[in-house]
Design an enzyme around this catalytic site. Structure first.
Site, PDB file in Angstrom:
ATOM      1  N   ASP A  96     -22.814 -33.131  -4.847  1.00  0.00           N
ATOM      2  CA  ASP A  96     -21.710 -32.326  -4.315  1.00  0.00           C
ATOM      3  C   ASP A  96     -21.424 -31.278  -5.372  1.00  0.00           C
ATOM      4  OD1 ASP A  96     -19.224 -31.216  -3.719  1.00  0.00           O
ATOM      5  OD2 ASP A  96     -18.433 -33.089  -2.885  1.00  0.00           O
TER       6      ASP A  96
ATOM      7  N   ASN B 175     -28.506 -23.306  -2.624  1.00  0.00           N
ATOM      8  CA  ASN B 175     -28.369 -22.990  -1.202  1.00  0.00           C
ATOM      9  C   ASN B 175     -27.036 -23.444  -0.606  1.00  0.00           C
ATOM     10  OD1 ASN B 175     -29.582 -22.679   1.715  1.00  0.00           O
ATOM     11  ND2 ASN B 175     -28.933 -24.819   1.587  1.00  0.00           N
TER      12      ASN B 175
ATOM     13  N   TYR C 170     -15.605 -15.600   2.760  1.00  0.00           N
ATOM     14  CA  TYR C 170     -17.038 -15.887   2.626  1.00  0.00           C
ATOM     15  C   TYR C 170     -17.804 -14.692   2.050  1.00  0.00           C
ATOM     16  CZ  TYR C 170     -21.867 -16.812   4.003  1.00  0.00           C
ATOM     17  OH  TYR C 170     -23.231 -16.983   4.008  1.00  0.00           O
TER      18      TYR C 170
ATOM     19  N   LYS D  14     -19.979 -14.300  -1.623  1.00  0.00           N
ATOM     20  CA  LYS D  14     -21.392 -13.964  -1.837  1.00  0.00           C
ATOM     21  C   LYS D  14     -21.523 -12.744  -2.766  1.00  0.00           C
ATOM     22  CE  LYS D  14     -23.294 -17.266   0.586  1.00  0.00           C
ATOM     23  NZ  LYS D  14     -24.098 -18.330  -0.038  1.00  0.00           N
TER      24      LYS D  14
ATOM     25  N   THR E 267     -27.656 -21.684  12.605  1.00  0.00           N
ATOM     26  CA  THR E 267     -27.353 -22.944  11.905  1.00  0.00           C
ATOM     27  C   THR E 267     -25.921 -23.357  12.217  1.00  0.00           C
ATOM     28  OG1 THR E 267     -26.450 -21.898   9.930  1.00  0.00           O
ATOM     29  CG2 THR E 267     -28.847 -22.290   9.950  1.00  0.00           C
TER      30      THR E 267
END
Ligand code: NDP
Length: 251
Positions: A58, A85, A173, A177, A208
């Site tokens: 984790d 990832n 999000y 990144k 996904t």
């Protein structure tokens, strides 16, 4: 030390990470399938094959990161490829549609607690895993790091008024990144001269769980650039940000 090259893929129990694990095993590597839930990691590793091994990891849990690094050193004695990832878009069960998500995560309304949680995984988790795995990477000639980023994090793209997707750029999000891209540059600078390359890749909009399967690419397509960069010859490029078909992505 084992003779086979060894890779660790974080968040490899499903989605793009699982496909990266499959492709690296198909290319002759032993792959550690990182999963925050060990049972799901074991199921994923058995799907990949005998050269895949589940490892509980984790990226927000320092104890699990330390234990994973110690196990890698003890059992394999090398780490040729680290694929960072693991990531989340939200702590909620479902992010909602892309449009709903963009609306709910604008700077004026985004939850600071939610933002801290997402950045804990997508940014600080990556740095924590980097720090823990670096001694083993340094002990492995030709090692490399692949950070799975997103074109959504590109400030250049987000600043171009002609591009429709810029309206999706949010502090949650997308900006996580952007921060991951900054970490990639910092890591590449730190390791230049040591023979360890560090690159960011963008999978493209992939079907996904992360996006409620709204994506358009297959997981095979989404994994392709991470796998290509992970398998470059030693001495290859470092500090880049690329996509399988678009090539270099602007920061
Ligand atoms: P998924 O949601 O399918 O997979 C994400 C993986 O990360 C899961 O295995 C998840 O584990 C794991 N994860 C989440 N939090 C943690 C944590 N704290 N510790 C360890 N593992 C964790 O998404 P994708 O396969 O789509 O995403 C893979 C990468 O690709 C991410 O970095 C994502 O940002 C990036 N990406 C994806 C795009 C897309 O369109 N899908 C586009 C651009 C980039 P669990 O199953 O337990 O939740």
């Amino acid at each position: 030390m084992t003779d086979r090259r060894v890779a660790l893929v974080t968040g490899a129990n499903q989605g793009i990470g699982l496909q990266i694990a499959k492709d690296l095993v198909a290319n002759g590597l032993t792959v550690l399938v990182g999963s925050r839930n060990l049972e799901r990691g074991v199921a994923a590793a058995s799907e990949v094959g005998v050269d895949a091994h589940a490892i509980r990891l984790d990226v927000t849990d320092p104890a699990s990161i330390t234990a994973a690094a110690e196990r890698m050193k003890r059992e394999f004695g090398r780490l040729d490829v680290l694929v960072q990832n693991a990531a989340i878009m939200t702590t909620r069960p479902h992010p909602g549609s892309v449009v709903e998500y963009a609306r709910a995560t604008r700077a004026s309304v985004v939850s600071l607690d939610e933002m801290r949680a997402v950045w804990e995984t997508n940014v600080f988790g990556v740095l924590a895993v980097y720090q823990a795995m670096l001694p083993l990477l340094r002990a492995t000639p030709g090692a490399r790091i692949v950070n799975v980023s997103s074109g959504a994090g590109s400030l250049t793209i987000a600043s171009d008024p002609s591009l429709p997707y810029r309206s999706h750029f949010s502090p949650l999000y997308a900006a996580s990144k952007t921060a991951l891209n900054a970490l990639t540059v910092a890591m590449a600078i730190e390791l230049e001269g040591e023979g360890i390359s560090v690159n960011a890749v963008s999978p493209g909009f992939t079907r996904t769980a992360m996006n409620g399967y709204e994506g358009v690419e297959t997981v095979e397509q989404g994994a392709a650039e991470a796998v290509r960069v992970a398998l470059l010859d030693p001495g290859g490029p470092s500090g880049g940000f690329t996509h399988a078909t678009f090539g270099t992505i602007p920061w």
